[in-house]
Write an enzyme that holds these catalytic residues in place. Structure first.
Site, PDB file in Angstrom:
ATOM      1  N   SER A  81      44.959  64.392  11.407  1.00  0.00           N
ATOM      2  CA  SER A  81      45.404  64.007  10.085  1.00  0.00           C
ATOM      3  C   SER A  81      43.961  63.182   9.318  1.00  0.00           C
ATOM      4  CB  SER A  81      46.280  62.796  10.375  1.00  0.00           C
ATOM      5  OG  SER A  81      47.356  63.142  10.793  1.00  0.00           O
TER       6      SER A  81
HETATM    7  N1  SAM Z   1      48.238  61.870  15.519  1.00  0.00           N
HETATM    8  C1  SAM Z   1      47.475  63.011  15.798  1.00  0.00           C
HETATM    9  C2  SAM Z   1      45.812  62.734  15.808  1.00  0.00           C
HETATM   10  O1  SAM Z   1      45.423  61.530  15.749  1.00  0.00           O
HETATM   11  O2  SAM Z   1      45.072  63.972  15.970  1.00  0.00           O
HETATM   12  C3  SAM Z   1      47.750  64.020  14.493  1.00  0.00           C
HETATM   13  C4  SAM Z   1      48.946  64.779  14.783  1.00  0.00           C
HETATM   14  S1  SAM Z   1      49.453  66.492  13.815  1.00  0.00           S
HETATM   15  C5  SAM Z   1      49.314  65.943  12.368  1.00  0.00           C
HETATM   16  C6  SAM Z   1      50.907  66.526  14.624  1.00  0.00           C
HETATM   17  C7  SAM Z   1      51.178  66.905  16.050  1.00  0.00           C
HETATM   18  O3  SAM Z   1      52.648  66.618  16.341  1.00  0.00           O
HETATM   19  C8  SAM Z   1      50.741  68.450  16.528  1.00  0.00           C
HETATM   20  O4  SAM Z   1      49.635  68.256  17.416  1.00  0.00           O
HETATM   21  C9  SAM Z   1      52.248  68.591  16.736  1.00  0.00           C
HETATM   22  O5  SAM Z   1      52.037  69.736  17.928  1.00  0.00           O
HETATM   23  C10 SAM Z   1      52.779  67.397  17.475  1.00  0.00           C
HETATM   24  N2  SAM Z   1      54.245  67.858  17.562  1.00  0.00           N
HETATM   25  C11 SAM Z   1      55.239  68.610  16.589  1.00  0.00           C
HETATM   26  N3  SAM Z   1      56.456  68.388  17.164  1.00  0.00           N
HETATM   27  C12 SAM Z   1      56.635  67.724  18.231  1.00  0.00           C
HETATM   28  C13 SAM Z   1      57.400  67.226  19.061  1.00  0.00           C
HETATM   29  N4  SAM Z   1      58.580  67.511  18.941  1.00  0.00           N
HETATM   30  N5  SAM Z   1      57.070  66.483  20.285  1.00  0.00           N
HETATM   31  C14 SAM Z   1      55.573  66.191  20.378  1.00  0.00           C
HETATM   32  N6  SAM Z   1      54.655  66.353  19.552  1.00  0.00           N
HETATM   33  C15 SAM Z   1      55.057  67.292  18.425  1.00  0.00           C
END
Ligand code: SAM
Length: 221
Positions: A66
């Site tokens: 992000s």
């Molecule tokens: N917090 C992260 C960072 O610091 O890099 C950025 C997160 S990214 C915007 C969103 C993440 O949520 C992705 O890696 C995606 O694979 C994960 N995601 C989506 N659905 C999910 C779920 N049901 N359970 C766990 N992770 C999930």
């Protein structure tokens, strides 16, 4: 500029001053954590020189790390004092988890892609954080084994706040999540007081989707 010529410390300080403080983030602990954590370690080598830019960057599996300001804003909304147990849904690169590790006692984080989990674990370990546990799984069902949590942060876009996460939130707890459509969301801050939920919005944002049992279904986009 070549990645090995870049002054990362200076880039970090500029990022904090121009993108974070200038937009109204005042919590000194958050600013200090962002000045300290080497964000370039959380991205692929080809993105090292963009690691402090004012936008999200691609990581593997079609996901993103992000924008720094959004990380700071969500963290400030959690109102961390230092002794909380925090659950993050969506580990991604692990950068947000590292920020949380600087600011609180214990961090649990769940990510659906194993490759991201392996990489995030490695970076977090290399940086020496001992208070972060990362799991592969569907974070929309939470992480019951270690619940309840004082704080929950969802870093992917949800159609609504998953009720399982609200159940796993401690009394007087705070949950932060982007909630809305697949294309734009509102940053929601939910506080649980005497069993009741109080929700406010902290403005618009755009996240990759939260995919799972209580999120979007993979056939919905
Ligand atoms: N917090 C992260 C960072 O610091 O890099 C950025 C997160 S990214 C915007 C969103 C993440 O949520 C992705 O890696 C995606 O694979 C994960 N995601 C989506 N659905 C999910 C779920 N049901 N359970 C766990 N992770 C999930």
């Amino acid at each position: 500029m070549a990645a090995d010529k870049m002054d990362y410390k200076k880039a970090r300080e500029e990022m904090v001053r121009l993108q974070i403080e200038a937009r109204g983030i005042t919590d000194r602990r958050i600013l200090d954590a962002m000045c300290k954590i080497p964000r370039e370690k959380f991205v692929e080598e080809k993105f090292y020189t963009s690691a402090y830019a004012d936008y999200p960057l691609p990581i593997s599996d079609g996901q993103t790390i992000s924008q720094p300001y959004i990380v700071a804003l969500m963290t400030q909304c959690l109102n961390l004092k230092g002794n909380e147990k925090v659950l993050e849904i969506g580990t991604g690169s692990g950068y947000q988890a590292a920020i949380l590790a600087e600011l609180t006692r214990k961090v649990y984080s769940v990510e659906r892609f194993e490759t991201l989990v392996e990489r995030a674990k490695k970076v977090i370990e290399e940086l020496g954080y001992k208070n972060v546990n990362i799991f592969v799984g569907d974070g929309t069902v939470g992480l019951k084994d270690f619940s309840p949590y004082d704080r929950i942060i969802v870093t992917a876009a949800a159609p609504e706040v998953p009720s399982t996460l609200v159940e796993q939130l401690q009394e007087n707890g705070i949950l932060v999540a982007p909630v809305g459509s697949l294309y734009s969301q509102d940053l929601k801050v939910v506080e649980k007081k005497s069993g009741k939920l109080y929700t406010r919005s902290e403005g618009g944002c755009v996240f990759v989707p939260l995919i799972g049992k209580y999120g979007w279904k993979s056939n919905e986009f």
